[in-house]
Each structure stands twice: as C-alpha cells, then as structure tokens.
Motif scaffolding. Structure first.
Motif, mmCIF file in Angstrom:
data_model
loop_
_atom_site.group_PDB
_atom_site.id
_atom_site.type_symbol
_atom_site.label_atom_id
_atom_site.label_comp_id
_atom_site.label_asym_id
_atom_site.label_seq_id
_atom_site.Cartn_x
_atom_site.Cartn_y
_atom_site.Cartn_z
ATOM 1 N N GLU A 281 -0.779 -11.299 10.702
ATOM 2 C CA GLU A 281 -1.177 -10.153 9.876
ATOM 3 C C GLU A 281 -2.391 -9.458 10.472
ATOM 4 O O GLU A 281 -3.163 -10.064 11.209
ATOM 5 N N ASP A 282 -2.543 -8.195 10.135
ATOM 6 C CA ASP A 282 -3.730 -7.469 10.571
ATOM 7 C C ASP A 282 -4.938 -7.838 9.712
ATOM 8 O O ASP A 282 -6.031 -8.039 10.212
ATOM 9 N N VAL B 65 -11.268 -0.526 6.623
ATOM 10 C CA VAL B 65 -11.358 -0.423 8.075
ATOM 11 C C VAL B 65 -10.067 0.132 8.671
ATOM 12 O O VAL B 65 -8.998 0.032 8.081
ATOM 13 N N ASP C 51 -6.592 -9.028 2.324
ATOM 14 C CA ASP C 51 -7.538 -8.420 1.398
ATOM 15 C C ASP C 51 -7.374 -9.113 0.037
ATOM 16 O O ASP C 51 -7.993 -10.145 -0.210
ATOM 17 N N THR C 52 -6.532 -8.577 -0.831
ATOM 18 C CA THR C 52 -6.302 -9.238 -2.129
ATOM 19 C C THR C 52 -5.578 -10.573 -1.948
ATOM 20 O O THR C 52 -5.682 -11.457 -2.789
ATOM 21 N N GLY C 53 -4.800 -10.679 -0.863
ATOM 22 C CA GLY C 53 -4.023 -11.885 -0.612
ATOM 23 C C GLY C 53 -2.599 -11.787 -1.154
ATOM 24 O O GLY C 53 -1.778 -12.674 -0.907
ATOM 25 N N THR D 238 0.014 -9.851 -0.438
ATOM 26 C CA THR D 238 1.080 -9.731 0.561
ATOM 27 C C THR D 238 1.420 -11.094 1.161
ATOM 28 O O THR D 238 2.588 -11.484 1.221
ATOM 29 N N LYS E 41 -10.953 -10.293 4.581
ATOM 30 C CA LYS E 41 -11.951 -9.745 3.643
ATOM 31 C C LYS E 41 -11.964 -10.647 2.417
ATOM 32 O O LYS E 41 -11.319 -10.335 1.424
ATOM 33 N N TYR F 138 0.861 -1.176 0.000
ATOM 34 C CA TYR F 138 0.000 0.000 0.000
ATOM 35 C C TYR F 138 0.897 1.225 0.000
ATOM 36 O O TYR F 138 1.880 1.262 0.702
ATOM 37 N N ASP G 139 -4.446 1.283 9.488
ATOM 38 C CA ASP G 139 -4.321 2.737 9.350
ATOM 39 C C ASP G 139 -5.001 3.276 8.102
ATOM 40 O O ASP G 139 -5.240 2.565 7.128
HETATM 41 P P1 XMP Z 1 -3.406 -7.628 0.563
HETATM 42 O O1 XMP Z 1 -4.288 -6.931 -0.437
HETATM 43 O O2 XMP Z 1 -1.995 -7.794 0.063
HETATM 44 O O3 XMP Z 1 -3.405 -6.575 1.708
HETATM 45 O O4 XMP Z 1 -4.017 -8.893 1.076
HETATM 46 C C1 XMP Z 1 -2.793 -6.729 2.870
HETATM 47 C C2 XMP Z 1 -2.430 -5.366 3.403
HETATM 48 O O5 XMP Z 1 -3.281 -4.354 2.865
HETATM 49 C C3 XMP Z 1 -3.643 -3.430 3.837
HETATM 50 N N1 XMP Z 1 -5.117 -3.350 3.905
HETATM 51 C C4 XMP Z 1 -5.806 -2.517 4.682
HETATM 52 N N2 XMP Z 1 -5.382 -1.599 5.553
HETATM 53 N N3 XMP Z 1 -7.619 -1.065 6.076
HETATM 54 C C5 XMP Z 1 -6.296 -0.871 6.243
HETATM 55 O O6 XMP Z 1 -5.926 -0.037 7.047
HETATM 56 C C6 XMP Z 1 -8.127 -1.972 5.218
HETATM 57 O O7 XMP Z 1 -9.343 -2.116 5.106
HETATM 58 C C7 XMP Z 1 -7.162 -2.735 4.475
HETATM 59 N N4 XMP Z 1 -7.281 -3.714 3.561
HETATM 60 C C8 XMP Z 1 -6.015 -4.060 3.233
HETATM 61 C C9 XMP Z 1 -3.021 -3.914 5.109
HETATM 62 O O8 XMP Z 1 -1.847 -3.166 5.331
HETATM 63 C C10 XMP Z 1 -2.636 -5.339 4.872
HETATM 64 O O9 XMP Z 1 -1.443 -5.704 5.549
#
Ligand code: XMP
Ligand code: MG
Length: 179
Positions: free
Chosen positions: A99-100, A152, A103-105, A107, A130, A70, A158
């Motif tokens: 991990e926090d 979120v 999302d896309t997966g 990372t 997600k 990001y 953040d």
């Molecule tokens: P991917 O897409 O690689 O994303 O699975 C993982 C990283 O994306 C950030 N991320 C978010 N950060 N609110 C956030 O503050 C969100 O809703 C969100 N969705 C994805 C996050 O840094 C995560 O490690």
C-alpha cells in the motif's frame, strides 16, 4: 511545474530508495521459503511496488487489486468497495499487500479480512503510515515511514489523480485545495 504546488518535502527520493533497499532485504529473508504473491493496491502503490520488488532477490509473483475508499478530495468516505479483484488463486498462499499509505486503516482491514477469508496468509507493507488517522485496529507488518496527520501527495499518492508522478512525498500548499 508540479513542484510549485508543494509546501514541503516529507520524504525524499533518496530516502525512499534507501528504505526500499532495506525493506527488500528483510522481505527477501522473511519469504525465503515460499513464493509470495506481492499484491499492489491500485493505483497509489505502483511506484513503491516497482521500487520494492527490485530489491527482493527471490522467487515472487505480482498481482493487483483495486479498491476505493476515497472519492476525490482529501477526506475518506468511510466505505470500502472492491473494484477489481486478483486473477491469481490465493488459497494457501503467502500474500504481501503493498500500500502507499495507511490512514484510517479501513482499506487494509477490509482487504486483509477478505483475503484471509479466502485462505491466504496476509502481511502488509506500506510506504507511509499515519497512525493518528486510525479509526479501526490494523497495523502494517512493515512500514517505510511514519508521518504526521497531513495530507500528502507524490510517489503514487494523489490529490484528485494529480501528483502521483512526483518522485518524492510532499505536503501540498493550502491554496491548491482552495482552487
Ligand atoms: P485508509 O483511510 O482506508 O486509507 O487507511 C487508505 C487510502 O486512503 C488514501 N489516503 C491518502 N491519499 N494522501 C493521499 O493521496 C493522503 O494523505 C492520504 N491518506 C489516505 C490512499 O489512497 C490510501 O490507499
Ligand atoms: Mg490508495
């Protein structure tokens, strides 16, 4: 106050605490015969990692990695970059990535493949998932909460480096993005 920018609370402080206790017990049992390396992905995983490891009563080590996907804002750039590597030797080790959010997966797919390539056995625990955001195939081994496809913040997450210190996970008000 930060709370004024939050539209709704998705996961409360109490729910996170209860989940950390529950996951901690499961992890304690699953890793009872080994000393796992609990690997936090900076910076978002810090609050969840701190909460989780308190509830794993067994031998473990911790380390951190930084990757970036990001570059501010609320949309992923699609590219994953290794910013800071682990200090620990990982060949033959059991690693639990913390991990926090997934999302896309991208990372976690990148990280898992990187660490497996170096000879580690890798599992993933994420505070939030997600599934609707997924563009590559990867599933966490342990999930705190499955949430809808909304941006979120809080408990490590953040918006442009703000809101990580909120003690819960919430959805930002639209006017905050437009400012
Ligand atoms: P991917 O897409 O690689 O994303 O699975 C993982 C990283 O994306 C950030 N991320 C978010 N950060 N609110 C956030 O503050 C969100 O809703 C969100 N969705 C994805 C996050 O840094 C995560 O490690
Ligand atoms: Mg992150």
């Amino acid at each position: 106050m930060l709370e004024q920018d939050i539209k709704k609370v998705l996961v409360s402080e109490e729910q996170i605490h209860e989940k950390a206790v529950e996951l901690g017990k499961i992890l304690q049992n699953d890793y009872k015969n080994t000393t796992p390396l609990i690997l936090g992905i900076l910076r978002g995983s810090v609050p969840f990692m701190a909460e989780l490891i308190k509830h794993i009563d067994g031998e473990l080590e911790i380390d951190f990695m930084t990757v970036s996907s990001y570059h501010g804002g609320t949309k992923s750039s699609g590219e994953v970059k290794l910013i800071m590597d682990v200090d620990t030797a990982i060949n033959g080790r059991d690693i639990l990535i913390v991990e926090d959010i997934i999302d896309t997966g991208r990372t976690l797919k990148y990280l898992k493949e990187l660490l497996e390539h170096r000879g580690a056995r890798v599992k993933i625990v994420t505070l939030l998932d997600k599934p609707e955001g997924r563009v590559v195939e990867i599933e966490p081994d342990y999930t705190g909460f499955t949430i809808p496809n909304e941006f979120v913040v809080g408990f490590g997450l953040d918006y442009d480096e703000h809101y990580r210190n909120l003690p819960y996970v919430g959805v930002l008000k639209e006017e905050v993005y437009k400012k």
